[in-house]
Design an enzyme around this catalytic site. Structure first.
Site, mmCIF file in Angstrom:
data_model
loop_
_atom_site.group_PDB
_atom_site.id
_atom_site.type_symbol
_atom_site.label_atom_id
_atom_site.label_comp_id
_atom_site.label_asym_id
_atom_site.label_seq_id
_atom_site.Cartn_x
_atom_site.Cartn_y
_atom_site.Cartn_z
ATOM 1 C CE LYS A 66 -3.953 -1.388 3.105
ATOM 2 N NZ LYS A 66 -4.236 -0.621 4.174
ATOM 3 C CD GLU A 126 -7.914 -4.479 19.359
ATOM 4 O OE1 GLU A 126 -8.858 -5.830 18.655
ATOM 5 O OE2 GLU A 126 -7.841 -4.392 20.244
ATOM 6 C CG ASP A 141 -9.890 -0.551 7.035
ATOM 7 O OD1 ASP A 141 -8.463 -1.094 6.982
ATOM 8 O OD2 ASP A 141 -10.270 -1.046 6.498
#
Ligand code: ITT
Length: 203
Positions: free
Chosen positions: A21, A48, A77
Site C-alpha cells: 500500500k 487495533e 482501509d
C-alpha cells in the site's frame, strides 16, 4: 459540513504498515509533490482495527497517526469483497492472511470457500481517511468490480491481486503493469476524490 482543508506543502504521514500500500500511495501522490513519511519511519503503533466498516477503520488509523505524529495523516482501509461469500473477507481481508501475512494461503481459503458455487464476482474496496492532529477527518471511497480466477496469476502488486481480474480486462492485477492498475483500481478511484478535494483540479 465544513470545507475540505487543502494540503499545501509540509509533510504527510502515511498511516500504513503495509509496504504494498505504501508503495502505491507514494506512486499515486508523486505528481502532487507532497513529501510523505511512512508509519514505520515515524515509529507509529499499528492500532487495533475495531471498526465495523472500511471507513471507520480508515478514520481510526488516520486519527491515531495524526495525533501521534502532529502531522496530517492519510490512512487506507481496504479489502476484497466476494459476492458469493456475502462480502467476505471484506474488512477482514488482512486477517485472512494470518499473522504471517500469507496471502497465498488467504487466496487458497477464498478458493476453498467458493467450492460448489459458480458466482465469481468480487470487488476491491478502499476507504481513504485524511485526518488532522486537531481531530478533523474526512473519508473518500473507491471500488473496482471484477471476477476471481484460480489458480492465482502474476507476481506484481500485493495481497489478493493475483486472483482478481477487473471488469473488461483479461489480466489479473498481479499480471498488470502498476500504471495499468493505478488507472482503474479502488485505491486510485478513492484517490481521485481525495485529490479533487484536497489538491484542487489543477494540481
Ligand atoms: P494497514 O492497516 O497498516 O494499512 P493492512 O494490510 O492491515 O495494512 P487493511 O487492514 O486495510 O491493511 O487490509 C487490507 C488487505 O486487503 C490487505 O492486507 C490486502 O490483503 C487486501 N488488499 C487491499 N488492497 C489491495 C490491493 O490493491 N490489491 C490486493 N490486495 C489488496
Amino acid at each position: 459540513m465544513a470545507e475540505t482543508r487543502r494540503i499545501t506543502g509540509g509533510c504527510l504521514a502515511i498511516a500504513t504498515h503495509n509496504p504494498g500500500k505504501l508503495r502505491e500511495i507514494a506512486e499515486l501522490l508523486r505528481p502532487y509533490g507532497v513529501e510523505t513519511v511512512g508509519a514505520a519511519a515515524l515509529g507509529l503503533p499499528e492500532p487495533e482495527e475495531t471498526g465495523a466498516t472500511f471507513e471507520a477503520n480508515a478514520q481510526l488509523k488516520a486519527l491515531t497517526a495524526a495525533r501521534a505524529s502532529g502531522l496530517p495523516a492519510l490512512a487506507d482501509d481496504s479489502g476484497l469483497a466476494v459476492a458469493a461469500l456475502g462480502g467476505a473477507p471484506g474488512i477482514h481481508s488482512a486477517r485472512w492472511g494470518g499473522p504471517e501475512k500469507d496471502f497465498a494461503a488467504a487466496m487458497r481459503r477464498v478458493e476453498r470457500e467458493l467450492a460448489g458455487t459458480t458466482d465469481r464476482r468480487a470487488s476491491f474496496v478502499a476507504a481513504l481517511a485524511l485526518a488532522w492532529p486537531d481531530g478533523r477527518v474526512e473519508t473518500f471511497r473507491g471500488e473496482v468490480h471484477g471476477t476471481l480466477v484460480f489458480p492465482p496469476r502474476g507476481t506484481r502488486g500485493f495481497g489478493y491481486d493475483p486472483i482478481f481480474v477487473p471488469e473488461g480486462g483479461r489480466e489479473t492485477f498481479g499480471e498488470m503493469e502498476p500504471t495499468a492498475k493505478h488507472a482503474i483500481s479502488h485505491r486510485a478511484r478513492a484517490f481521485a476524490k481525495l485529490i479533487a478535494a484536497c489538491f484542487g483540479a489543477a494540481a
